[in-house]
Design an enzyme around this catalytic site. Structure first.
Site, short mmCIF file in Angstrom:
data_model
loop_
_atom_site.label_atom_id
_atom_site.label_comp_id
_atom_site.label_asym_id
_atom_site.label_seq_id
_atom_site.Cartn_x
_atom_site.Cartn_y
_atom_site.Cartn_z
N ARG A 35 0.84 -1.22 0.00
CA ARG A 35 0.00 0.00 0.00
C ARG A 35 0.88 1.26 0.00
O ARG A 35 0.57 2.25 0.69
CB ARG A 35 -0.94 0.04 1.21
CG ARG A 35 -1.80 -1.18 1.40
CD ARG A 35 -2.88 -1.32 0.33
NE ARG A 35 -3.77 -2.40 0.69
CZ ARG A 35 -3.61 -3.65 0.27
NH1 ARG A 35 -2.63 -3.97 -0.56
NH2 ARG A 35 -4.47 -4.59 0.64
N SER B 66 -10.66 0.30 3.77
CA SER B 66 -9.81 0.00 4.93
C SER B 66 -9.16 1.28 5.44
O SER B 66 -8.55 2.00 4.65
CB SER B 66 -8.69 -0.95 4.53
OG SER B 66 -9.20 -2.07 3.91
N GLU C 199 -4.30 3.98 6.16
CA GLU C 199 -4.12 3.70 4.73
C GLU C 199 -4.42 4.95 3.88
O GLU C 199 -3.68 5.26 2.96
CB GLU C 199 -5.03 2.53 4.32
CG GLU C 199 -4.56 1.86 3.07
CD GLU C 199 -5.35 0.61 2.75
OE1 GLU C 199 -5.17 -0.41 3.44
OE2 GLU C 199 -6.15 0.65 1.80
P1 NAP Z 1 -9.98 -11.35 5.01
O1 NAP Z 1 -10.10 -12.29 3.86
O2 NAP Z 1 -10.96 -11.37 6.13
O3 NAP Z 1 -8.51 -11.42 5.63
C1 NAP Z 1 -8.08 -10.52 6.67
C2 NAP Z 1 -6.69 -10.03 6.34
O4 NAP Z 1 -5.83 -11.14 6.29
C3 NAP Z 1 -6.67 -9.35 5.00
O5 NAP Z 1 -6.52 -7.99 5.21
C4 NAP Z 1 -5.52 -10.00 4.25
O6 NAP Z 1 -4.40 -9.14 4.03
C5 NAP Z 1 -5.02 -11.10 5.14
N1 NAP Z 1 -5.08 -12.38 4.41
C6 NAP Z 1 -6.14 -13.20 4.25
N2 NAP Z 1 -5.80 -14.30 3.55
C7 NAP Z 1 -4.49 -14.18 3.26
C8 NAP Z 1 -3.55 -14.98 2.56
N3 NAP Z 1 -3.90 -16.16 2.01
N4 NAP Z 1 -2.29 -14.53 2.43
C9 NAP Z 1 -1.91 -13.36 2.96
N5 NAP Z 1 -2.75 -12.54 3.64
C10 NAP Z 1 -4.02 -12.94 3.79
O7 NAP Z 1 -9.87 -9.87 4.43
P2 NAP Z 1 -10.98 -8.81 4.00
O8 NAP Z 1 -10.92 -7.70 4.98
O9 NAP Z 1 -12.30 -9.43 3.67
O10 NAP Z 1 -10.32 -8.31 2.68
C11 NAP Z 1 -10.15 -9.16 1.57
C12 NAP Z 1 -9.18 -8.51 0.62
O11 NAP Z 1 -9.69 -7.25 0.14
C13 NAP Z 1 -7.85 -8.20 1.26
O12 NAP Z 1 -6.82 -8.50 0.36
C14 NAP Z 1 -7.92 -6.74 1.57
O13 NAP Z 1 -6.66 -6.12 1.55
C15 NAP Z 1 -8.79 -6.23 0.46
N6 NAP Z 1 -9.49 -5.04 0.89
C16 NAP Z 1 -8.97 -3.82 0.60
C17 NAP Z 1 -9.64 -2.69 1.01
C18 NAP Z 1 -9.09 -1.33 0.75
O14 NAP Z 1 -9.77 -0.35 1.01
N7 NAP Z 1 -7.89 -1.21 0.25
C19 NAP Z 1 -10.82 -2.78 1.71
C20 NAP Z 1 -11.30 -4.03 2.02
C21 NAP Z 1 -10.64 -5.15 1.58
P3 NAP Z 1 -4.22 -8.09 2.82
O15 NAP Z 1 -5.11 -6.95 3.16
O16 NAP Z 1 -2.79 -7.72 2.91
O17 NAP Z 1 -4.58 -8.77 1.55
#
Ligand code: NAP
Length: 351
Positions: free
Chosen positions: A169, A242, A338
């Site tokens: 990020r 996020s 972020e």
């Molecule tokens: P989730 O699947 O509930 O997982 C929680 C966190 O664990 C995530 O933030 C993700 O990191 C990490 N994670 C899960 N599985 C992983 C794997 N196999 N390897 C490495 N890291 C893992 O997450 P969630 O909140 O529903 O989000 C799903 C994805 O959408 C994530 O990649 C998240 O970054 C992205 N997201 C981005 C935003 C934004 O505003 N930028 C908002 C919501 C969700 P990472 O975040 O590093 O991937």
């Protein structure tokens, strides 16, 4: 000044220009909708004298105060397949295009690579700034180059992937926000897809859809379904996705915390460090669904701060600080925001 100099509005409301939906104003604002507009910016006293910021969809920013300088709205439009072989295609996306619509457009062209990044709010120009990422894919994985307007040289410049110095990020644009305006990006996409289904949530969703051999479009649909279910829609309730980055800690620190919380999610990184889930930490401290006036934490996702109606940017920032303090006290971890945070004293904060 000439007829080609962009027209300045002063002062300018930012109420409709940020997905948090907080009330704020800029000392001045203008729109850039043509490439040649960049050449004329220096003719404007507002551009030469004060702070200047470029804004796309306003979906990754919190105005905790007014902006004392010039806001430039990037409205450059256009999408184009530049070059294609039987394996790859280079696609150029102008910075003012909507990100999600652009992802769908590439999929409609039969090109894969952006499907995991579906439904991320905001404009194309914002994507390289924070190296948007979701479900195991980040922009840096497919980005070929970024064309920028270099304010120091007063000229165009092409930055290749390496020059963008992407991190988690993070990018050169985030670290040196005054220097470059993103004009367009070029991504290298695949004609023959290679899907990334590393995240179990995504695999589970595809299984629930009964898809054992998904296409990139299926992956995009699955990502949209999960995001719609888990994340509050900014069109209904103000938010910037996020609010905190996932902290990356040493294995020793992860082990120390894990001794008290054996169920804590941990994700090993290539360099041996451990990524923790910021959402999990915030939930442990009881913030999920918390509300103080109109500033709150989403009931659906602990990582998302929300504006329930008339919250000020300052009250949301105050809430963010309280969350950070409690995480620091309990886990000895300092969460980093972020989004870009504009503080009342006009200091841009990305601590
Ligand atoms: P989730 O699947 O509930 O997982 C929680 C966190 O664990 C995530 O933030 C993700 O990191 C990490 N994670 C899960 N599985 C992983 C794997 N196999 N390897 C490495 N890291 C893992 O997450 P969630 O909140 O529903 O989000 C799903 C994805 O959408 C994530 O990649 C998240 O970054 C992205 N997201 C981005 C935003 C934004 O505003 N930028 C908002 C919501 C969700 P990472 O975040 O590093 O991937």
């Amino acid at each position: 000044m000439t007829a080609d100099t962009p027209k300045v509005v002063s002062p300018a409301s930012l109420d409709q220009a940020n997905s948090f939906g907080v009330s704020a104003q800029a000392a001045a604002a203008l729109q850039v909708s043509r490439r040649d507009h960049f050449y004329h910016l220096h003719e404007l006293p507002e551009y030469r004298s004060g702070p200047v910021m470029m804004l796309g969809g306003g979906s990754n920013i919190l105005f905790a105060g007014d902006y004392p300088g010039l806001v430039i709205f990037n409205r450059l439009a256009g999408r184009q397949v530049l070059d294609a072989t039987d394996k790859h295609a280079y696609v150029r996306l102008q910075a003012g295009e909507n990100w999600h619509e652009s992802v769908l457009w590439t999929l409609q062209q039969g090109l894969a690579g952006l499907e995991n990044l579906s439904l991320i709010p905001g404009a194309v120009g914002a994507a390289p700034i924070q190296n948007v990422g979701a479900y195991g894919v980040e922009l840096a994985d497919v980005l070929d180059q970024v064309e920028v307007w270099d304010r120091q040289r007063q000229d165009w410049r092409m930055l290749n992937n390496k020059a963008c110095a992407f991190g988690y990020r993070d990018s050169i644009f985030k670290r040196d926000p005054e220097r470059y305006f993103v004009v367009n990006i070029t991504v290298k996409l695949r004609v023959k897809p290679k899907l990334n289904l590393r995240y179990h949530g995504l695999r589970d969703e595809l299984n629930a859809m009964g898809l054992s051999n998904p296409t990139p479009l299926d992956v995009s649909r699955a990502v949209c379904t999960i995001r719609r279910r888990k994340l509050p829609d900014p069109a209904r309730i103000g938010n910037a996705g996020s609010f905190f980055k996932n902290p990356v800690v040493s294995p020793e620190q992860a082990a120390r915390i894990g001794a008290d919380y054996p169920q804590m999610p941990c994700f090993g990184q290539a360099d041996g460090a451990i990524k923790l889930s910021a959402a999990w930490l915030i939930e442990q401290c009881g913030w999920k669904g918390y509300r103080d006036g109109d500033a709150g934490v989403s009931e659906r996702h602990a990582l998302v701060l929300v504006n329930h109606g008339c919250a000020s940017g300052a009250s949301l920032w105050d809430l963010a600080q309280r969350i950070r303090s409690s995480i620091h006290e309990r886990f000895d971890i300092r969460l980093q925001p972020e989004p870009v945070v504009i503080l009342p004293a006009a200091k841009t904060d990305t601590p």
